[in-house]
Design an enzyme around this catalytic site. Structure first.
Site, mmCIF file in Angstrom:
data_model
loop_
_atom_site.group_PDB
_atom_site.id
_atom_site.type_symbol
_atom_site.label_atom_id
_atom_site.label_comp_id
_atom_site.label_asym_id
_atom_site.label_seq_id
_atom_site.Cartn_x
_atom_site.Cartn_y
_atom_site.Cartn_z
ATOM 1 N N GLU A 1 -4.333 7.322 -5.623
ATOM 2 C CA GLU A 1 -4.469 6.655 -6.937
ATOM 3 C C GLU A 1 -5.770 7.100 -7.586
ATOM 4 O OE1 GLU A 1 -4.132 2.444 -6.275
ATOM 5 O OE2 GLU A 1 -2.116 2.598 -5.516
ATOM 6 N N ARG B 1 0.832 -1.190 0.000
ATOM 7 C CA ARG B 1 0.000 0.000 0.000
ATOM 8 C C ARG B 1 0.872 1.247 0.000
ATOM 9 N NH1 ARG B 1 -3.292 -2.378 -1.818
ATOM 10 N NH2 ARG B 1 -5.495 -2.629 -1.327
ATOM 11 N N HIS C 1 -0.687 -0.087 -9.926
ATOM 12 C CA HIS C 1 -1.433 -1.000 -9.031
ATOM 13 C C HIS C 1 -1.886 -2.258 -9.789
ATOM 14 C CE1 HIS C 1 -3.991 -0.987 -5.107
ATOM 15 N NE2 HIS C 1 -3.730 -2.232 -5.482
#
Ligand code: NAD
Ligand code: MLT
Length: 305
Positions: free
Chosen positions: A258, A229, A277
Site C-alpha cells: 500500500e 491484511r 484501506h
C-alpha cells in the site's frame, strides 16, 4: 521531549500530547533517510499503517522509548528490533473495531449487490437495471477466519441479518464461538461451507498467504471479503478465482503493498470491489485510536504503567 507523528492521526490525539507538555512534530509520508533523520531525536513515535518501522528506524533513534500504533495491526513494526532496542510497542486494540466491522459488512453488500459497479454506470448516464442480479445474505452461511475482536463483531452483525455462522480460529474456545452462535470448524470446512468468507486474522508468518488458489477452489463459489491484511490472501490467486468464475466476487480493503500499484491484478477484475484501506476511517474510530495511543505514549514517557 519530542513525539514524532509520521501518519495522520486525529487532532484530539495531537492535542493530548501537547497538553501533556511534549513537542509534537508531524512529518507525514516521510521514508528512507528523511524518516531516519526525523526520528533521530524523537522520544516517542506514532504511526498508523503507512510508516514501515524497520530495524534501521530503531537504530537511528537512540532516545526512542515507545512506538504507538494508532490502530490494531503492528505488522508494519519490527517488534524484534523494538525489543532489542528496549522500545515499547503499543497499539490501540479497541478503538476502531466497530468501524472495521461496519466496513466489512458494507463491503459484503457492495460485492453481493454490485453497488459500486452500478453506481459508476448510472453516474455515467447508463440505466443498467437488468445487468445486475445480486445475492442476499439472509439464509446464507458466513465463514469467519479469525474470530477475534473484529471477527466477532462482524459475526454478530451478519448473524442479525439472518446468516448462519461457521468460524475457524485455532486460538479461540468453543464456548466463546457458541456464545456468538458460531460453529467452530476446521479450516477446510469453514472454506467449503461459507457462502461469504470474511478474513480477520493478523498478518503473521503463519497467516501470510493463508488463502490462495487451493483454498479459493475449496470455497468453490460465493464471495471473499478481506478487511484484515493484504498478505493474508494471495492477490493474484483471488483475482484469477473471480475472473474465472470460481468465486462470484470479492471485496478487498487491504493490500500486500500500500498504496496499491495501478497494475495490481485485483483492480482490473469487474467483480472485485475495492477500497483504499478505509476500514478504520470513521471520525469516531480515528478519535478513539488517536487519544488511546497518545495516552499510552504519555504514560510511557512519564514511566507510568
Ligand atoms: P484480534 O487479535 O482481536 O483477532 C485476530 C484473531 O485471529 C484472533 O482471535 C486470533 O486467534 C486469530 N488468528 C490468529 N492466527 C490465526 C490463524 N492462523 N488462523 C485463524 N485465526 C487466526 O485482531 P482484530 O482486532 O480482530 O483485527 C483483525 C485484523 O483486522 C487485523 O489484521 C487488523 O490489523 C485488521 N484491521 C484492519 C482494519 C482496516 O482498516 N481494514 C481495521 C482494524 C483492524
Ligand atoms: C488497523 O490495523 O487498525 C488498521 O490498519 C487501521 C488503520 O490504521 O488504518
Amino acid at each position: 521531549m519530542k513525539v514524532l507523528v509520521t501518519d495522520p492521526i486525529a487532532d484530539a490525539g495531537l492535542d493530548r500530547l501537547r497538553e501533556a507538555g511534549y513537542e509534537v512534530e508531524t512529518a507525514y509520508d516521510v521514508e528512507g533517510d528523511a524518516l531516519l533523520d526525523a526520528v533521530s531525536d524523537a522520544n516517542g513515535l506514532i504511526v498508523r499503517s503507512g510508516t514501515q518501522v524497520t530495524a534501521e528506524v530503531f537504530e537511528a533513534a537512540p532516545d526512542l522509548v515507545i512506538v504507538g500504533r494508532a490502530g490494531i495491526g503492528v505488522d508494519n513494526i519490527d517488534i524484534d528490533a523494538a525489543t532489542e532496542h528496549g522500545v515499547i510497542v503499543a497499539n490501540a486494540p479497541e478503538g476502531n473495531v466497530r468501524a472495521a466491522a461496519e466496513h466489512t459488512v458494507a463491503m459484503g453488500f457492495a460485492a453481493a449487490r454490485s453497488i459500486p459497479q452500478a453506481h459508476t454506470r448510472l453516474k455515467n448516464g447508463e440505466w443498467a437495471k437488468s445487468d445486475y442480479l445480486g445475492n442476499e445474505v439472509n439464509g446464507k452461511t458466513l465463514g469467519v477466519v479469525g474470530l477475534g475482536r473484529v471477527g466477532q463483531e462482524v459475526a454478530k452483525k451478519y448473524h442479525s441479518l439472518g446468516m448462519d455462522l461457521v468460524a475457524y480460529d485455532p486460538y479461540i474456545g468453543q464456548e466463546r464461538a457458541e456464545q456468538l452462535g458460531a460453529e467452530l470448524v476446521e479450516f477446510d470446512e469453514c472454506l467449503s461451507r461459507a457462502d461469504f468468507l470474511t478474513v480477520h486474522t493478523p498478518l503473521t508468518p503463519e497467516t501470510e498467504g493463508l488463502i490462495s488458489t487451493d483454498e479459493l477452489e475449496t470455497m468453490g463459489s460465493g464471495y471473499l471479503i478481506n478487511c484484515a491484511r493484504g498478505g493474508v490472501v494471495d492477490e493474484a490467486a483471488l483475482a484469477e478465482a473471480v475472473e474465472s468464475g470460481v468465486l462470484d466476487g470479492a471485496a478487498v480493503d487491504v493490500f500486500a503493498d500500500e498504496p496499491v500499484s495501478p497494475d495490481n491484478p485485483l483492480l482490473s477484475v469487474e467483480n472485485v470491489v475495492v477500497t483504499p484501506h478505509l476500514g478504520a476511517s470513521t471520525s469516531a474510530a480515528q478519535e478513539n485510536v488517536a487519544v488511546s495511543t497518545a495516552d499510552q505514549v504519555v504514560a510511557a514517557l512519564r514511566e507510568e504503567p
